[in-house]
Design a protein around this motif. Sequence first.
Motif, PDB file in Angstrom:
ATOM      1  N   TYR A   1       0.933  -1.172  -0.121  1.00 33.74           N
ATOM      2  CA  TYR A   1      -0.213   0.045  -0.066  1.00 33.74           C
ATOM      3  C   TYR A   1       0.884   1.288   0.036  1.00 33.74           C
ATOM      4  O   TYR A   1       0.524   2.383   0.374  1.00 33.74           O
ATOM      5  CB  TYR A   1      -0.899   0.290   1.198  1.00 33.74           C
ATOM      6  CG  TYR A   1      -1.830  -1.169   1.044  1.00 33.74           C
ATOM      7  CD1 TYR A   1      -2.952  -1.262   0.042  1.00 33.74           C
ATOM      8  CD2 TYR A   1      -1.810  -2.306   1.876  1.00 33.74           C
ATOM      9  CE1 TYR A   1      -3.565  -2.538  -0.170  1.00 33.74           C
ATOM     10  CE2 TYR A   1      -2.532  -3.361   1.687  1.00 33.74           C
ATOM     11  CZ  TYR A   1      -3.597  -3.432   0.749  1.00 33.74           C
ATOM     12  OH  TYR A   1      -4.332  -4.481   0.557  1.00 33.74           O
ATOM     13  N   GLU A   2       2.243   1.067  -0.405  1.00 36.49           N
ATOM     14  CA  GLU A   2       2.983   2.254  -0.493  1.00 36.49           C
ATOM     15  C   GLU A   2       2.312   3.242  -1.612  1.00 36.49           C
ATOM     16  O   GLU A   2       1.634   2.789  -2.541  1.00 36.49           O
ATOM     17  CB  GLU A   2       4.387   2.082  -0.742  1.00 36.49           C
ATOM     18  CG  GLU A   2       4.630   1.498  -2.090  1.00 36.49           C
ATOM     19  CD  GLU A   2       6.156   0.969  -2.269  1.00 36.49           C
ATOM     20  OE1 GLU A   2       6.986   1.546  -1.497  1.00 36.49           O
ATOM     21  OE2 GLU A   2       6.415   0.309  -3.300  1.00 36.49           O
ATOM     22  N   PRO A   3       2.772   4.515  -1.330  1.00 38.11           N
ATOM     23  CA  PRO A   3       2.153   5.406  -2.221  1.00 38.11           C
ATOM     24  C   PRO A   3       2.314   5.121  -3.759  1.00 38.11           C
ATOM     25  O   PRO A   3       1.599   5.449  -4.624  1.00 38.11           O
ATOM     26  CB  PRO A   3       2.513   6.735  -1.854  1.00 38.11           C
ATOM     27  CG  PRO A   3       2.972   6.580  -0.391  1.00 38.11           C
ATOM     28  CD  PRO A   3       3.409   5.187  -0.308  1.00 38.11           C
ATOM     29  N   GLY A   4       3.484   4.569  -4.122  1.00 34.34           N
ATOM     30  CA  GLY A   4       3.989   4.462  -5.470  1.00 34.34           C
ATOM     31  C   GLY A   4       3.125   3.199  -6.260  1.00 34.34           C
ATOM     32  O   GLY A   4       3.224   2.810  -7.277  1.00 34.34           O
ATOM     33  N   HIS A   5       2.514   2.337  -5.164  1.00 32.22           N
ATOM     34  CA  HIS A   5       2.062   1.073  -5.781  1.00 32.22           C
ATOM     35  C   HIS A   5       0.378   1.246  -5.369  1.00 32.22           C
ATOM     36  O   HIS A   5      -0.252   1.090  -6.389  1.00 32.22           O
ATOM     37  CB  HIS A   5       2.160  -0.010  -4.948  1.00 32.22           C
ATOM     38  CG  HIS A   5       1.567  -1.225  -5.664  1.00 32.22           C
ATOM     39  ND1 HIS A   5       0.469  -1.822  -4.993  1.00 32.22           N
ATOM     40  CD2 HIS A   5       2.061  -2.162  -6.599  1.00 32.22           C
ATOM     41  CE1 HIS A   5       0.197  -2.889  -5.840  1.00 32.22           C
ATOM     42  NE2 HIS A   5       1.079  -3.234  -6.646  1.00 32.22           N
ATOM     43  N   HIS A   6      -0.189   1.867  -4.475  1.00 37.53           N
ATOM     44  CA  HIS A   6      -1.343   2.358  -4.021  1.00 37.53           C
ATOM     45  C   HIS A   6      -1.493   3.947  -4.079  1.00 37.53           C
ATOM     46  O   HIS A   6      -1.612   4.160  -2.781  1.00 37.53           O
ATOM     47  CB  HIS A   6      -2.053   1.320  -3.353  1.00 37.53           C
ATOM     48  CG  HIS A   6      -2.529   0.177  -3.410  1.00 37.53           C
ATOM     49  ND1 HIS A   6      -1.702  -1.118  -3.572  1.00 37.53           N
ATOM     50  CD2 HIS A   6      -3.765  -0.480  -3.860  1.00 37.53           C
ATOM     51  CE1 HIS A   6      -2.473  -2.089  -3.998  1.00 37.53           C
ATOM     52  NE2 HIS A   6      -3.586  -1.641  -4.276  1.00 37.53           N
ATOM     53  N   ALA A   7      -1.609   4.429  -4.988  1.00 33.49           N
ATOM     54  CA  ALA A   7      -1.661   5.924  -4.705  1.00 33.49           C
ATOM     55  C   ALA A   7      -3.134   6.316  -3.905  1.00 33.49           C
ATOM     56  O   ALA A   7      -3.938   5.594  -3.618  1.00 33.49           O
ATOM     57  CB  ALA A   7      -1.940   6.825  -6.395  1.00 33.49           C
ATOM     58  N   ASP A   8      -2.996   7.700  -3.346  1.00 37.33           N
ATOM     59  CA  ASP A   8      -4.315   8.150  -2.653  1.00 37.33           C
ATOM     60  C   ASP A   8      -5.634   7.852  -3.291  1.00 37.33           C
ATOM     61  O   ASP A   8      -6.670   7.492  -2.549  1.00 37.33           O
ATOM     62  CB  ASP A   8      -4.173   9.550  -2.249  1.00 37.33           C
ATOM     63  CG  ASP A   8      -3.050   9.895  -1.535  1.00 37.33           C
ATOM     64  OD1 ASP A   8      -1.994   8.850  -0.875  1.00 37.33           O
ATOM     65  OD2 ASP A   8      -2.636  11.090  -1.059  1.00 37.33           O
ATOM     66  N   GLU A   9      -5.705   8.059  -4.615  1.00 36.57           N
ATOM     67  CA  GLU A   9      -6.832   7.695  -5.419  1.00 36.57           C
ATOM     68  C   GLU A   9      -7.387   6.318  -5.232  1.00 36.57           C
ATOM     69  O   GLU A   9      -8.634   6.006  -5.299  1.00 36.57           O
ATOM     70  CB  GLU A   9      -6.766   8.240  -6.790  1.00 36.57           C
ATOM     71  CG  GLU A   9      -8.077   8.118  -7.499  1.00 36.57           C
ATOM     72  CD  GLU A   9      -9.309   8.863  -7.020  1.00 36.57           C
ATOM     73  OE1 GLU A   9     -10.602   8.522  -7.058  1.00 36.57           O
ATOM     74  OE2 GLU A   9      -9.090   9.935  -6.247  1.00 36.57           O
ATOM     75  N   ALA A  10      -6.273   5.422  -5.113  1.00 33.76           N
ATOM     76  CA  ALA A  10      -6.911   3.992  -4.866  1.00 33.76           C
ATOM     77  C   ALA A  10      -7.717   3.749  -3.636  1.00 33.76           C
ATOM     78  O   ALA A  10      -8.812   2.838  -3.611  1.00 33.76           O
ATOM     79  CB  ALA A  10      -5.466   2.871  -4.880  1.00 33.76           C
ATOM     80  N   PHE A  11      -7.301   4.477  -2.415  1.00 37.91           N
ATOM     81  CA  PHE A  11      -7.993   4.318  -1.237  1.00 37.91           C
ATOM     82  C   PHE A  11      -9.281   4.973  -1.420  1.00 37.91           C
ATOM     83  O   PHE A  11     -10.429   4.707  -1.046  1.00 37.91           O
ATOM     84  CB  PHE A  11      -7.198   5.048  -0.168  1.00 37.91           C
ATOM     85  CG  PHE A  11      -6.155   4.377   0.395  1.00 37.91           C
ATOM     86  CD1 PHE A  11      -6.141   3.063   1.372  1.00 37.91           C
ATOM     87  CD2 PHE A  11      -5.028   4.621  -0.124  1.00 37.91           C
ATOM     88  CE1 PHE A  11      -4.956   2.695   1.693  1.00 37.91           C
ATOM     89  CE2 PHE A  11      -3.661   3.647   0.179  1.00 37.91           C
ATOM     90  CZ  PHE A  11      -3.933   2.873   1.246  1.00 37.91           C
ATOM     91  N   GLN A  12      -9.429   6.234  -2.150  1.00 40.09           N
ATOM     92  CA  GLN A  12     -10.626   6.832  -2.237  1.00 40.09           C
ATOM     93  C   GLN A  12     -11.619   5.945  -3.059  1.00 40.09           C
ATOM     94  O   GLN A  12     -12.751   5.584  -2.799  1.00 40.09           O
ATOM     95  CB  GLN A  12     -10.212   8.118  -2.987  1.00 40.09           C
ATOM     96  CG  GLN A  12      -9.809   9.278  -2.359  1.00 40.09           C
ATOM     97  CD  GLN A  12     -10.785   9.829  -1.535  1.00 40.09           C
ATOM     98  OE1 GLN A  12     -11.905   9.753  -1.446  1.00 40.09           O
ATOM     99  NE2 GLN A  12     -10.164  11.182  -0.821  1.00 40.09           N
ATOM    100  N   ARG A  13     -11.001   5.313  -4.188  1.00 42.52           N
ATOM    101  CA  ARG A  13     -12.008   4.260  -4.941  1.00 42.52           C
ATOM    102  C   ARG A  13     -12.424   3.172  -4.380  1.00 42.52           C
ATOM    103  O   ARG A  13     -13.761   2.671  -4.315  1.00 42.52           O
ATOM    104  CB  ARG A  13     -11.331   4.167  -6.386  1.00 42.52           C
ATOM    105  CG  ARG A  13     -11.167   5.076  -7.287  1.00 42.52           C
ATOM    106  CD  ARG A  13     -10.478   4.889  -8.382  1.00 42.52           C
ATOM    107  NE  ARG A  13     -11.217   3.956  -9.131  1.00 42.52           N
ATOM    108  CZ  ARG A  13     -10.595   3.228 -10.417  1.00 42.52           C
ATOM    109  NH1 ARG A  13      -9.417   3.435 -10.645  1.00 42.52           N
ATOM    110  NH2 ARG A  13     -11.355   2.161 -10.845  1.00 42.52           N
TER     111      ARG A  13
END
Length: 143
Positions: A87-99
């Motif tokens: 879940y590091e930012p380079g693999h799961h960006a903030d938008e991935a959490f939003q979605r």
Amino acid sequence: MNRTIPVLAAAAVLAAAVFLIMRPERADDSAPPAPDPGAAMTEVSVPPLTGNAVIGKRIFDSFCTACHGENATGRQGSGPPLIHVIYEPGHHADEAFQRAVATGVRSHHWPFGDMPRIEGLTRGDVAMVISYIRAIQRENGIN
């Protein structure tokens, strides 16, 4: 008739039987105990929280802890740790959490099944949760 071969064969069988009976048990012969359902999947250090991360922790505790565990350490049998290199930012960006919150997620990294969408959170709420998660990730060397 030559008795040497049957005598040697009997001696070999006897030696093998003695070895199997007398050998010490190895410590790794038994399987490790299964983790307790609901137990944390990892340990994390939590930094002093400020600003949006404080708000994010409150929201996380209300909506996310049941599956993702206290301080996002994961929960055996329920949900993965978010304080993980996946879940590091380079693999799961903030938008991935939003979605994930808005639409849910099909299971793809972990064997917990699909994550349903989470009702009652705005994009702003999720941004606060992301601040909280990213603060803990940074504290634990996940950048």
